[in-house]
Structure formats: C-alpha cells, structure tokens
Design an enzyme around this catalytic site. Structure first.
Site, short mmCIF file in Angstrom:
data_model
loop_
_atom_site.label_atom_id
_atom_site.label_comp_id
_atom_site.label_asym_id
_atom_site.label_seq_id
_atom_site.Cartn_x
_atom_site.Cartn_y
_atom_site.Cartn_z
N LYS A 143 10.07 -11.54 -17.43
CA LYS A 143 9.49 -10.33 -18.06
C LYS A 143 8.23 -10.70 -18.84
CE LYS A 143 10.91 -7.94 -16.32
NZ LYS A 143 11.86 -7.83 -15.30
N LYS A 154 4.92 -2.85 -7.36
CA LYS A 154 6.33 -2.56 -7.60
C LYS A 154 7.19 -2.84 -6.39
CE LYS A 154 9.69 -0.85 -10.06
NZ LYS A 154 10.20 -1.76 -11.10
N ASN A 179 -0.19 1.66 6.14
CA ASN A 179 0.57 0.70 5.34
C ASN A 179 1.33 -0.17 6.33
OD1 ASN A 179 3.72 1.03 3.59
ND2 ASN A 179 2.29 -0.66 3.55
N GLY A 180 1.07 -1.46 6.29
CA GLY A 180 1.73 -2.36 7.25
C GLY A 180 0.76 -3.44 7.67
N HIS A 188 17.23 -32.96 -20.24
CA HIS A 188 16.84 -33.77 -19.08
C HIS A 188 15.36 -33.61 -18.75
CE1 HIS A 188 21.01 -34.81 -18.44
NE2 HIS A 188 21.33 -33.53 -18.55
N CYS A 209 0.82 -1.21 0.00
CA CYS A 209 0.00 0.00 0.00
C CYS A 209 0.86 1.27 0.00
CB CYS A 209 -0.95 0.09 1.21
SG CYS A 209 -1.83 -1.41 1.55
N ARG A 254 2.63 0.75 -5.64
CA ARG A 254 2.63 -0.01 -4.39
C ARG A 254 1.36 -0.85 -4.23
NH1 ARG A 254 6.56 2.01 -0.96
NH2 ARG A 254 5.57 0.98 0.80
N GLU A 296 5.23 -11.82 -16.44
CA GLU A 296 4.56 -10.87 -15.56
C GLU A 296 3.73 -9.83 -16.29
OE1 GLU A 296 7.08 -8.52 -12.97
OE2 GLU A 296 8.64 -8.40 -14.48
N GLU A 319 15.54 -14.14 -16.65
CA GLU A 319 14.99 -12.78 -16.59
C GLU A 319 14.04 -12.52 -17.78
OE1 GLU A 319 14.55 -10.60 -14.55
OE2 GLU A 319 14.28 -8.73 -15.64
N TRP A 371 -2.94 -2.56 -1.64
CA TRP A 371 -2.65 -3.90 -2.17
C TRP A 371 -3.18 -4.85 -1.10
CZ3 TRP A 371 0.16 -8.44 -1.24
CH2 TRP A 371 0.44 -9.22 -2.37
O1 M6R Z 1 12.62 -3.89 -5.26
P1 M6R Z 1 13.21 -5.26 -5.41
O2 M6R Z 1 14.34 -5.27 -6.38
O3 M6R Z 1 13.63 -5.86 -4.09
O4 M6R Z 1 12.05 -6.14 -5.99
C1 M6R Z 1 12.21 -7.52 -6.18
C2 M6R Z 1 11.10 -8.11 -7.04
O5 M6R Z 1 9.86 -7.91 -6.43
C3 M6R Z 1 11.06 -7.47 -8.43
O6 M6R Z 1 12.29 -7.59 -9.08
C4 M6R Z 1 9.97 -8.15 -9.29
O7 M6R Z 1 10.31 -9.47 -9.54
C5 M6R Z 1 9.77 -7.35 -10.57
N1 M6R Z 1 8.36 -7.16 -10.82
C6 M6R Z 1 10.34 -8.01 -11.77
O8 M6R Z 1 10.14 -7.28 -12.93
#
Ligand code: M6R
Length: 628
Positions: free
Chosen positions: A505, A623, A115-116, A524, A16, A41, A508, A501, A89
């Site tokens: 991408k 994020k 937030n928490g 394998h 949040c 957030r 997500e 990676e 969130w």
């Molecule tokens: O802020 P951080 O780098 O600690 O975040 C880690 C992951 O939550 C972040 O990299 C997430 O996997 C991204 N959405 C990937 O694009």
C-alpha cells in the site's frame, strides 16, 4: 509459436477502457463521463470520435488523463449522433497524441477504439503496407482499422462484413467499437478475451469495458461472448452475430450496481471512502453466510461440490498483488481449519511453471476485478489439467467468475481507488468463511470452535468501526514519517501477509520504498538496514506468537530504529518499547488480519497525501491489469 501451457489460446495482453453511445442524449457528455469511470483501466491518453449529423467524423485526442482531453475539446465541434471513446494504458508505442485512440482508416471514413493486443499485427501491417497503406502510429490497433477499411473497399461490402472478415484474420485479444462517417446511426462492436458489455436503455444503447459508464441510465445489459459481433443501430433492437454471421442469442442481465456506489460521497478520494466503507462492505460480505448467531457458515459452491472439497488432496491458490496477500492468508486459514495442504502461487509465475496438477487438486483464483490476465491464464491451465477451479471475485459478470467451475463474490461494491483496500478485507473475510465451511463439511473443527469464530465474525463490522476511530491519530502520526525514504513492515503468522500488504500500500501510492518481511527472518539480513532513518511498522496483535514478536521489537529498538506498532487493546509489553502504538480490538487470531490491516491502509493514505501524490491514480498503475 504459441505457448502450449496456455492452452494455445491468445490471452488479453492490453488494458485500456472503451466506451460507446448511440441515442438522443448528449453523446460527448455521456462518453466523457464514461471515460472518467474507466480511467482506472489506464490514464496515459484519451480520445473520442464523434459522428456528426452532417456526415463528419471528428476525432479528438490528448495525452494524459481524460481531463486533458476535455480541455482540448473546449473549443471543438462536439455535435454528434453517436460516438466512441478510449482511455489508454500504453503497451505498443509510447503515451502520445498520435498513439492515442481512436485510430482512423486511411480514407478517414472509419474510427476504431480497441482494448487488447493484436499479436500478429506486424504480419498484417507488412501486408497492408505492400497494398499502399500508410501508418501514422506505432500501435497494433491502427492495423485493425486499416485492415477493416481495406477489406471493405476491396470486397465492396458492408462495415459489418468487413469487421467480421478482419477479425477472422486477427490473432490476439480485442474488445473493439467502430463507427463510420457516412452512418451516424450505427456502431459495430466485438470482443474476444477482452471484456465488453452493452447497456440497453430506452431508445439509447451504450457499450463499455464494464458497466460503470452507463449504470445511471440503465440496469439492463448484455455481456458479449468471445467472437460475437454486436450491431448497435439507432431505434432498432440490439443484434448479435458470430464471426461466421450466424445470429447469436441475447442474454439480458440486470445490474445490481447503483450510481451512489461510483461517487466519492463527500470524501476527498475514493481510497479514503473505500477505507471508511469497510464496516458496511464487511457486513454485506458476511450477510447470509454466517447464520444462527454464528453457529453455521455457508459459502456458495462448497456444499454443491461436497465431493471435491472432501477428497481434495491439495489446494493451490493463485492471485496477483493484494489478492496474492489475501491468498497467503487463505493458506494459513485453510491449513489451520481444514488440515488440507495449501500452496500459494503468483498467477504470473504459475502459468509458466509447468505445474503438476490433477483432478484431486482444487485451484482457488482470487481477483478483485475478475479480469487480471495472469490469473485468467492460470485458471485456463488449471482447468485444462483437470483441477476443480473456484473463483473469488468482486465484479459480478467479469471474466474470472465466468471461467471458473464454481466460486463466490466478495460483495464489497465497486472499488475505484487503484490501491485495493475494501476488496482485501472482503477477500480475507470470504477466505475465512470458506475455510470454516470446508471445516464444517470435513469435521476438522468442533461445532463449538466454529461457533466461537462465527460469533466473532458477526462482530467484525463493529470492530472495524472502532478501528476507524484511529483516523485522526494516524493522520497526525503520518506527518512524522512522510519524508522517510524506506520502511520495513514486520509480522509473524497471520500478521506476516498483513505486513506485505501494508508495504505494498505504501509503495504504490506514496512511492516510498517499503519492504514487508516475516519478523523472525529479519535477523537473517534486513536487520542490517535498521538505523534512525529506517522506521519499522510492526504488526503485533495478542496471538500465540506475541512473545516471539516482542523479541523482534526489542531487536529493532536496540539498533536505534523507530517503531510504529499495531497492537491489541490492553497490550502488556510492546506499548512500552514502541515509539507509537495503534490499538485495535481483541479478536480471535484468524480474524486479526482484517482488523490490523486497516490502520496500515490509513497510514499509507495520509503519507501519500502529505507528499501530494494522486492516491486514486498512482503513476504507472491501473486498477485492472489485463496486461501480461
Ligand atoms: O483485480 P485483481 O485483484 O486481480 O488485481 C490484482 C492486483 O493487480 C491488485 O491487487 C494490485 O496489486 C493493487 N493495485 C494493489 O493495491
């Protein structure tokens, strides 16, 4: 019972974003704009509480994004002298209007955003219910506002005293802001484990989960420390007290962020803007660190902690998501260059793995946001066990840089798109420079070897500019693959984390299932999946494993799978076998991940756009993952 491996401390368990404002500006506009900036957030619901000059407290809430709240508020009374707002969130209770913040007290006098997570909310709720309190939501937050009101009435005390007393009874994490119907000139705010920063302008004060909501109004801010309470009053200087009501020192920090960094700058999405910013962000990341034409590499914290790096028996890297993929590359880099054994762990696994660590271990924590709960928890455990903790982060002043013994920033500017792009290349760049500076210190590489890579690092921004010229080709290519249901991403050595990676991408933002795999492991198991319906993206730059990956490319082709290959310019073999090739400039092997990951960012972006997905705010994600 609390987990002892956690240092017995409560951790941030909720995400949040919160924002607050008191001043002569348009309160509603400031808060709504602030909420948009904090939407990274969470965007399950949003709400606002406006303290009206004539002593009314108007609370408006809507499920979904901040734009829904704006639509809901169109015909409402928006006059206000102060206000607080929230973007959620969901954790406790489904995303709904009634679970949206702000929550208000039974008598309607107080409104609160949070937030928490209040871990002992059940016990508090039961006690308050016995005292006649009625609850209207399923959230832990409502318990806090009811508790404050209960204490205020029972003790006939000020809002400040009631907040302090209530927070003493709370177990958990919080960043809160509270407003009172009868006092439009004051906001009380407090934090423990969840971030909260106060912006100090001319006759106006802001508060927020990070500085982005107020960066265009002021550069002066104060990061609240754990268990500090802020008294924000119109026309008066900010005052901070502890929960025990002792005055706390105010440290004003100057922000280095600018408003243009927070806008899309003509791009349709933040993600695309951030992909295209990479020549500049990598330039900023390298600046002042690779000097003398590439002969010397300096990363902060290495020479100041010489003994730690010279005597390290092991380095352990902890991170999550994309940062974990950067961490895997860190392992290859540090082992290759510094000959120190490196282990890489998901922070979320490390924290519950009963780790074995001591003061000869170095733990490197990587996090773009600097707020990821699992990574923060891992740091706390590592510190408790005596390890030296080094942080790599992007957000200046965030929790991780403040918790670590030393560290460095990647300096790529605010990353708003939920899918991490420029932060990944910045993290990998910093890890490369970190490995080179340790190698310099330990003498595990010759001066010439260091200078060769140092010189190539200085050419990276230009090389990335060239890679970005593939944009249109990738856009056209994306149309062919948009409706694939599954993807395989393959790579070996330095290209294996790039494959992971690339797959993340795609998953997500386009919601297509994609699996990253070490190319040689394919035989394998995953090779069974390959047919005409299953495209493979193969990362095959000209490195010491090139001949090996050519075999893997042949194996995919022999099973009828179509192949998109990322190869080096002038590639000798693969361009004859693959269905599509994307050529990137030649680079020393250790620098190829920065170059090869960029076409994969573009590919996932265009596939998601073709499918009509919201690339900047993909479903179910946020994020900054401050949830366990
Ligand atoms: O802020 P951080 O780098 O600690 O975040 C880690 C992951 O939550 C972040 O990299 C997430 O996997 C991204 N959405 C990937 O694009």
């Amino acid at each position: 019972m609390q987990d002892k491996r956690n240092g017995g401390k409560p951790l941030p368990l909720d995400m949040c974003g919160i924002v607050g404002y008191i001043g002569d500006g348009n309160v509603y506009d400031v808060l709504i704009k602030g909420l948009h900036r904090l939407e990274y957030r969470g965007y399950d619901s949003a709400g606002i509480a406006l303290v009206n000059p004539s002593g009314k407290l108007n609370v408006y809430k809507a499920r979904g994004k901040v734009s829904n709240l704006e639509a809901f508020c169109e015909d409402k009374d928006l006059s206000a002298k102060a206000g607080i707002a929230h973007t959620r969130w969901a954790t406790h209770g489904e995303p709904s209007d009634c679970n949206a913040h702000p929550h208000y007290s039974e008598d309607g006098n107080l409104a609160l955003v949070h937030n928490g997570t209040i871990e002992n909310y059940k016990v508090l709720k039961d006690a308050l219910t016995q005292h006649g309190c009625t609850f209207h939501s399923e959230t832990d937050t409502e318990v806090l506002v009811q508790l404050i009101e209960y204490i205020k009435v029972k003790n006939n005390c000020s809002l400040l005293d009631a907040v302090r007393e209530a927070l003493k009874q709370v177990v958990g994490a919080y960043a809160i802001a509270v407003v009172e119907k009868d006092n439009p000139d004051r906001i009380i705010a407090a934090r423990k484990s969840s971030p909260l920063v106060i912006g100090i302008g001319d006759n106006e004060t802001f508060l927020a989960s990070d500085a982005t909501p107020f960066v265009e109004y002021t550069n002066d801010c104060v990061y609240l420390k754990d268990e500090e309470v802020a008294i924000i009053e119109r026309g008066k200087p900010l005052k901070l007290v502890t929960l025990e009501n002792k005055e706390a020192k105010i440290d004003v920090t100057t922000l280095e962020m600018s408003i243009s960094q927070l806008e899309k700058g003509g791009y349709p999405h933040f993600m695309l803007k951030e992909i295209f910013e990479q020549p500049a962000t990598l330039h900023d990341c390298i600046r002042g660190r690779v000097v003398n034409g590439g002969k010397k590499v300096m990363v902060s914290g290495v020479s100041d902690n010489k003994d730690k790096f010279l005597n390290a028996k092991r380095i352990l890297i902890v991170a999550c998501g994309t940062s974990w993929h950067a961490a895997l590359l860190g392992k290859y880099l540090i082992q290759d260059m510094c000959r120190i054994p490196v282990e890489v762990e998901y922070a979320s696994e490390f924290r519950y793995s009963n780790p074995v660590l001591d003061d000869r271990d170095i733990v490197i924590a990587i996090s773009q946001s600097g707020e990821t709960a699992d990574t923060l928890a891992a740091i706390k455990i590592a510190k408790k066990m005596g390890a030296f903790v080094y942080g790599i982060s992007n957000v200046v002043g965030s929790s991780i840089p403040r918790e670590t013994d030393s560290g460095t920033y990647i300096h790529v500017g605010p990353e708003i798109g939920v899918a991490s792009t420029k932060a990944f290349t910045g993290q990998v760049m910093v890890l490369t420079m970190l490995a080179l500076s340790i190698a310099q210190l330990k003498g595990t590489m010759t001066k010439d070897e260091i200078a060769e890579i140092g010189k190539a690092i200085l050419k990276i921004p230009k090389a990335v500019e060239k890679v970005l010229k593939l944009n249109e080709k990738i856009e056209r290519l994306s149309a062919i693959y948009t409706y694939a249901r599954n993807f395989l991403y393959l790579g070996r050595g330095y290209s294996y984390p790039v494959a992971l990676e690339g797959a993340l991408k795609l998953k997500e933002i386009s919601y297509i299932h994609a699996e990253g795999y070490p190319a040689a492991e394919m035989k394998h198991g995953p090779i069974a999946l390959i047919d005409e319906e299953m495209p493979s993206v193969i990362i095959a730059p000209n490195d010491h494993l090139y001949e090996k990956i050519v075999n893997n490319v042949q194996q995919v082709k022999a099973r009828g799978g179509s192949i998109i290959a990322i190869v080096t310019e002038g590639d000798p073999v693969i361009h004859n076998i693959a269905d599509h090739v994307l050529e990137v400039p030649e680079m020393p092997e250790c620098l190829t991940p920065i170059i090869t990951s960029i076409p994969l960012q573009l590919l996932s972006y265009y596939i998601a756009i073709n499918k009509g997905k919201n690339v900047d705010m993909p479903r179910n994600l946020a994020k900054s993952v401050t949830v366990e």
